[in-house]
Write an enzyme that holds these catalytic residues in place. Structure first.
Site, PDB file in Angstrom:
ATOM      1  N   LYS A   1       7.588  -4.296  -1.323  1.00  0.00           N
ATOM      2  CA  LYS A   1       8.932  -3.942  -0.853  1.00  0.00           C
ATOM      3  C   LYS A   1       8.947  -3.730   0.657  1.00  0.00           C
ATOM      4  O   LYS A   1       9.885  -4.100   1.337  1.00  0.00           O
ATOM      5  CB  LYS A   1       9.397  -2.671  -1.574  1.00  0.00           C
ATOM      6  CG  LYS A   1      10.815  -2.249  -1.227  1.00  0.00           C
ATOM      7  CD  LYS A   1      11.832  -3.197  -1.797  1.00  0.00           C
ATOM      8  CE  LYS A   1      13.249  -2.879  -1.383  1.00  0.00           C
ATOM      9  NZ  LYS A   1      14.139  -4.027  -1.615  1.00  0.00           N
TER      10      LYS A   1
ATOM     11  N   CYS B   1       0.830  -1.202   0.000  1.00  0.00           N
ATOM     12  CA  CYS B   1       0.000   0.000   0.000  1.00  0.00           C
ATOM     13  C   CYS B   1       0.874   1.266   0.000  1.00  0.00           C
ATOM     14  O   CYS B   1       1.857   1.331   0.721  1.00  0.00           O
ATOM     15  CB  CYS B   1      -0.954   0.091   1.177  1.00  0.00           C
ATOM     16  SG  CYS B   1      -2.212  -1.158   1.184  1.00  0.00           S
TER      17      CYS B   1
ATOM     18  N   GLU C   1      19.461 -17.805   0.381  1.00  0.00           N
ATOM     19  CA  GLU C   1      19.249 -16.498  -0.245  1.00  0.00           C
ATOM     20  C   GLU C   1      19.188 -16.638  -1.768  1.00  0.00           C
ATOM     21  O   GLU C   1      18.356 -16.009  -2.425  1.00  0.00           O
ATOM     22  CB  GLU C   1      20.359 -15.531   0.206  1.00  0.00           C
ATOM     23  CG  GLU C   1      20.378 -14.172  -0.437  1.00  0.00           C
ATOM     24  CD  GLU C   1      19.101 -13.359  -0.253  1.00  0.00           C
ATOM     25  OE1 GLU C   1      18.215 -13.743   0.525  1.00  0.00           O
ATOM     26  OE2 GLU C   1      18.971 -12.330  -0.943  1.00  0.00           O
TER      27      GLU C   1
ATOM     28  N   LYS D   1      15.972 -15.523  -3.984  1.00  0.00           N
ATOM     29  CA  LYS D   1      16.050 -14.571  -5.114  1.00  0.00           C
ATOM     30  C   LYS D   1      15.444 -15.188  -6.360  1.00  0.00           C
ATOM     31  O   LYS D   1      14.687 -14.552  -7.081  1.00  0.00           O
ATOM     32  CB  LYS D   1      17.505 -14.244  -5.400  1.00  0.00           C
ATOM     33  CG  LYS D   1      18.237 -13.022  -5.047  1.00  0.00           C
ATOM     34  CD  LYS D   1      17.719 -11.771  -4.573  1.00  0.00           C
ATOM     35  CE  LYS D   1      16.741 -11.763  -3.443  1.00  0.00           C
ATOM     36  NZ  LYS D   1      17.051 -10.917  -2.340  1.00  0.00           N
TER      37      LYS D   1
HETATM   38  C1  F6R Z   1      13.623 -10.562  -0.597  1.00  0.00           C
HETATM   39  C2  F6R Z   1      13.215  -9.458   0.234  1.00  0.00           C
HETATM   40  C3  F6R Z   1      12.418  -9.754   1.443  1.00  0.00           C
HETATM   41  C4  F6R Z   1      12.810  -8.799   2.583  1.00  0.00           C
HETATM   42  C5  F6R Z   1      11.855  -8.994   3.786  1.00  0.00           C
HETATM   43  C6  F6R Z   1      12.269  -8.141   4.956  1.00  0.00           C
HETATM   44  O1  F6R Z   1      14.411 -10.133  -1.669  1.00  0.00           O
HETATM   45  O2  F6R Z   1      13.497  -8.329  -0.054  1.00  0.00           O
HETATM   46  O3  F6R Z   1      12.516 -11.083   1.832  1.00  0.00           O
HETATM   47  O4  F6R Z   1      14.127  -9.073   2.949  1.00  0.00           O
HETATM   48  O5  F6R Z   1      10.561  -8.665   3.395  1.00  0.00           O
HETATM   49  O6  F6R Z   1      12.281  -6.797   4.596  1.00  0.00           O
HETATM   50  P1  F6R Z   1      13.099  -5.736   5.417  1.00  0.00           P
HETATM   51  O7  F6R Z   1      14.535  -6.059   5.256  1.00  0.00           O
HETATM   52  O8  F6R Z   1      12.726  -4.418   4.817  1.00  0.00           O
HETATM   53  O9  F6R Z   1      12.664  -5.861   6.858  1.00  0.00           O
END
Ligand code: F6R
Length: 595
Positions: free
Chosen positions: A590, A2, A468, A472
């Site tokens: 994100k 959102c 990881e 990805k």
């Molecule tokens: C994968 C990715 C997610 C984030 C996860 C935690 O490429 O980006 O797995 O790592 O959602 O996000 P943050 O680091 O922002 O707490």
């Protein structure tokens, strides 16, 4: 997850909203909408991309100098035009956009239904806007008073912007555990979920704190209140020149750009160093995070225990927060988060604070909720990460841990600290070499793109690197992928191996090497397609691998960072071979601001 963009001032709101919503697309969403005020209200909402909204709006009225816009990532109710925001109250007096989850929306909705309210959508947001109107009408309250009363009733998280057609020169907004930034311009204000969409328009922003209400008007005046409507202050931050960082430049995607920024990002962090201190009275470090950040925590566990001999545990934030762990003031709970806004990581850290633990965080986003809530914070200094798949933030999370280990050793083993420091100094040039070599990754990716599944294997720190690599690949290419400790394959997963299963074996010159090679040989003996990722100088039996990816030789201290880079590229090229949108993979957000 959102995104909110709102404008109030003298300019045309719609182009600013649209531009902002496009910049927020990276957060992940499945519908979008705007409400523009100009005498009457123009409400436009569309399932799908912002582009669909833009096309829809071409033949509709979009003039007006006050507007609120939203990109919705569905939680309550399917992605649809009706469930898209903005939502309106029954009389259509109030219009709202909301990010977060109103957890007690069901009892509130039942109460409102008893009072004759009817609902158009399945969203929790519509409950909030109806509740504000209910307060307004029942107690004859001004908008801001009704707004504050309603916010006191709701449980959960929210960032909301509210417009009242009876008070048509103002916007009201508030947040709790969902990000919100106020942009302060020349006789205008903007509100967004992050500073990025505001950067082209304003030099100053306020990262609004929890349970703060904002009132702005069309002359650019703004005021902050707590939930009891006592006026308060909020610190103003400078974001001058920030917009430059949000450009894709010569690259075809943000992800590719961010992968290539790793040399510079790592160099920057190694040069600036970190300013956090584990302290003396700590018995163990508990690392908590989600996704890619959790993987960096897992690597840190191996590294801190090996080099600094401190007990480390690693917890998924979504589990840790609910599992009633035994905690004490001698525990340091360390949250890792690129965004600094991940709902589960915030809650896990809050739980640790409540239990009396010391808290620390490693985040990329200054002024984020996590950055502000912990005792000590270390910034990744990786620059904004826009591609949904985390790349350069992961690398700088690992660099931070390297720096932390060196700092710890400076008190106990200065020689080892010195040696590791000189290995770390080599990292930027090794990243650069890794990025330049390996043209064969494009071909290997094209090969992998034909298959439905892949398995990534490693031992020691190469095991989290395998996790990881698999994450990805699956998140951007939609190919099912699993990461495993190579030694675990015999305990079940080896049953999956046949001549349609690519196996990405990751090895490095460390004590695990011969064991990993043996495990990969076992996969080869079951006809698995072997893609071997190894550092230069490692000799392998000729017939072992179908494909080889080579990385520069490096010390095991920095090997996880180096070995991960070809895996980023492998996922990237697999997804682009399949013509997928690497920056905005389906269903993903994100910033995961709901649990
Ligand atoms: C994968 C990715 C997610 C984030 C996860 C935690 O490429 O980006 O797995 O790592 O959602 O996000 P943050 O680091 O922002 O707490």
């Amino acid at each position: 997850m959102c995104g909110i963009m709102a404008y109030i001032g003298k300019k045309q709101a719609y182009p600013i909203l649209l531009n902002g919503l496009k910049k927020l697309e990276y957060r992940g969403y499945d519908s979008s909408g705007v409400a523009i005020m100009n005498g009457s209200l123009s409400l436009l909402k569309k399932e799908g991309k912002v582009q669909a909204l833009e096309t829809f709006a071409e033949t509709r009225k979009t003039e007006g100098n006050i507007g609120i816009g939203h990109t919705r990532w569905a939680t309550h109710g399917i992605p649809s035009d009706i469930n898209a925001h903005p939502h309106q109250s029954q009389s259509e007096r109030l219009t709202i956009v909301h990010n977060g989850i109103i957890e007690n929306h069901e009892p509130l909705k039942e109460m409102l239904i008893k009072h004759g309210y009817k609902f158009q959508s399945s969203t929790d947001t519509e409950v909030l806007v109806q509740l504000i109107e209910w307060y307004q009408k029942r107690y004859n309250l001004t908008t801001i008073v009704a707004f504050s009363r309603a916010l006191q009733d709701v449980e959960g998280s929210f960032a909301v912007v509210l417009f009242d057609v009876y008070d048509p020169t103002k916007l009201f907004a508030a947040r709790r555990q969902s990000p919100m930034v106020l942009g302060i311009g020349e006789k205008e204000c903007m509100i967004s979920s992050d500073a990025m969409p505001l950067a082209p328009y304003v030099d100053q922003v306020v990262y609004v704190e929890d349970d703060v209400i904002i009132e702005t008007d069309d002359t650019g005046e703004y005021k902050f209140f707590d939930l009891n409507l006592t006026q308060i202050d909020q610190p103003i931050s400078d974001i001058k020149n920030a917009s430059i960082a949000y450009d894709m430049g010569e690259f075809e995607s943000f992800m590719l750009k961010e992968v290539h920024e790793q040399t510079e990002a790592a160099h920057r962090l190694i040069t600036s160093g970190i300013d956090i201190n584990i302290g003396k009275n700590i018995d163990r470090i508990i690392i908590t995070a989600c996704g890619t950040s959790w993987h960096s925590g897992l690597i840190a566990e191996y590294m801190i225990e090996k080099f600094a001999r401190i007990n480390v545990e690693v917890e998924y934030a979504s589990e840790f927060r609910y599992r009633d762990p035994v905690l004490s003031s001698r525990d340091l709970v360390l949250g890792i988060s690129q965004s600094g806004e991940t709902a589960d990581t915030i809650a896990a850290l809050q739980m640790a604070k409540n239990a009396g633990c010391k808290t620390m965080a490693i985040v990329n986003t200054a002024n984020s909720t996590i950055a502000r809530m912990v005792d000590q914070v270390s910034l990744l200094n990786a620059g904004p990460e826009i591609g949904v798949a985390s790349t350069k933030a992961f690398t700088n999370q690992l660099v931070t841990f390297c720096l932390l280990i060196i700092n710890l050793l400076e008190d106990s083993n200065i020689d080892l600290a010195y040696d590791l420091k000189s290995e770390l100094q080599k990292l930027p040039s090794l990243i650069s070499r890794t990025l330049k070599a390996n043209e064969n990754i494009v071909d290997i990716a094209a090969y992998i793109s034909q298959y439905k599944s892949a398995i990534f294997l490693g031992r020691g720190t190469m095991y989290p690197v395998a996790l990881e690599g698999a994450l990805k690949l699956k998140e951007i290419s939609y190919i099912h992928a699993e990461g495993y400790p190579a030694g675990e394959m015999k305990h079940g997963p080896i049953a999956l191996v046949d001549n349609k299963m690519p196996i990405i074996g990751i090895c490095n010159e460390d004590k695990h090497l011969s064991k990993t090679i043996s495990n990969i040989q076992e996969m080869k003996a079951r006809n698995g397609i072997i893609i071997l990722l190894k550092s230069e100088g490692i000799h392998i039996p000729k017939e072992l691998a179908d494909f080889v990816i080579e990385t520069p030789r490096c010390h095991e201290f920095i090997a996880p960072i180096i070995q991960n880079i070809p895996l980023q590229l492998l996922a990237y090229h697999t997804a682009t071979t399949l013509e997928l949108d690497v920056d905005k993979p389906r269903n993903l957000a994100k910033s995961v601001t709901v649990e």
